[in-house]
Design a protein around this motif. Structure first.
Motif, short mmCIF file in Angstrom:
data_model
loop_
_atom_site.label_atom_id
_atom_site.label_comp_id
_atom_site.label_asym_id
_atom_site.label_seq_id
_atom_site.Cartn_x
_atom_site.Cartn_y
_atom_site.Cartn_z
N GLU A 25 -6.36 13.13 -16.22
CA GLU A 25 -5.97 12.02 -15.34
C GLU A 25 -7.10 11.00 -15.23
N TYR A 26 -8.33 11.48 -15.16
CA TYR A 26 -9.46 10.56 -15.03
C TYR A 26 -9.61 9.72 -16.30
N ALA A 27 -9.42 10.35 -17.45
CA ALA A 27 -9.51 9.63 -18.72
C ALA A 27 -8.44 8.54 -18.82
N ASP A 37 -5.97 2.46 -13.71
CA ASP A 37 -4.81 3.14 -13.14
C ASP A 37 -5.23 3.84 -11.84
N PRO A 38 -5.16 3.12 -10.72
CA PRO A 38 -5.60 3.69 -9.44
C PRO A 38 -4.85 4.97 -9.05
N GLY A 39 -3.58 5.06 -9.42
CA GLY A 39 -2.81 6.26 -9.09
C GLY A 39 -3.37 7.50 -9.76
N GLU A 40 -3.68 7.39 -11.04
CA GLU A 40 -4.26 8.52 -11.77
C GLU A 40 -5.66 8.84 -11.25
N GLY A 46 -7.52 14.09 -5.96
CA GLY A 46 -6.70 15.03 -5.21
C GLY A 46 -6.72 16.43 -5.81
N PHE A 47 -6.65 16.52 -7.13
CA PHE A 47 -6.69 17.83 -7.79
C PHE A 47 -8.04 18.50 -7.60
N ALA A 80 -13.76 7.59 -2.03
CA ALA A 80 -12.40 8.00 -2.34
C ALA A 80 -11.51 7.89 -1.11
N PRO A 81 -10.25 7.57 -1.30
CA PRO A 81 -9.57 7.41 -2.59
C PRO A 81 -9.56 5.98 -3.13
N ILE A 82 -10.34 5.08 -2.52
CA ILE A 82 -10.35 3.69 -2.99
C ILE A 82 -11.16 3.59 -4.27
#
Length: 105
Positions: A25-27, A37-40, A46-47, A80-82
């Motif tokens: 997700e970070y990649a 991609d702020p959602g990822e 979160g994970f 986080a999460p900003i």
């Protein structure tokens, strides 16, 4: 499906699954030094937080080392999460994820 529904209920296996997901997700989230991609980005954070919960279920011999490795990983998400203007690069996250996995073995 949610990570908790992975094939194993062993907290070590769940954390390893979560760490693989964090790296992926970070990649996706960070490209050329920018959060694209702020959602990822937020999902990866979160994970990491979910993994901290599972770390509390680990055997005492490895628990402290795993928790420390997870805290070091979580430090990537400053504010986080900003998403920040200058996020840590994915290779740094990969190294910190590898440290968490190494602490589990």
């Amino acid at each position: 499906s949610p990570p908790a529904r992975s094939a194993s209920s062993d907290p070590s296996d769940i954390i390893k699954f979560l760490m693989a997901t964090v790296s992926e997700e970070y990649a996706i989230a960070v490209n050329d030094g920018v959060v694209t991609d702020p959602g990822e980005y937020q999902d990866a954070y979160g994970f990491t937080e979910v993994a901290k919960g599972y770390a509390k279920q680990l055997d005492e011999e490895i628990q402290a080392e795993v928790k420390l490795a997870l805290e070091t990983l979580a430090a990537v998400w400053v504010g986080a999460p900003i998403p920040p203007e200058n996020p840590v690069l994915p290779d740094v996250v990969d190294r910190r994820v590898a440290a968490v996995i190494a602490a589990l073995d």
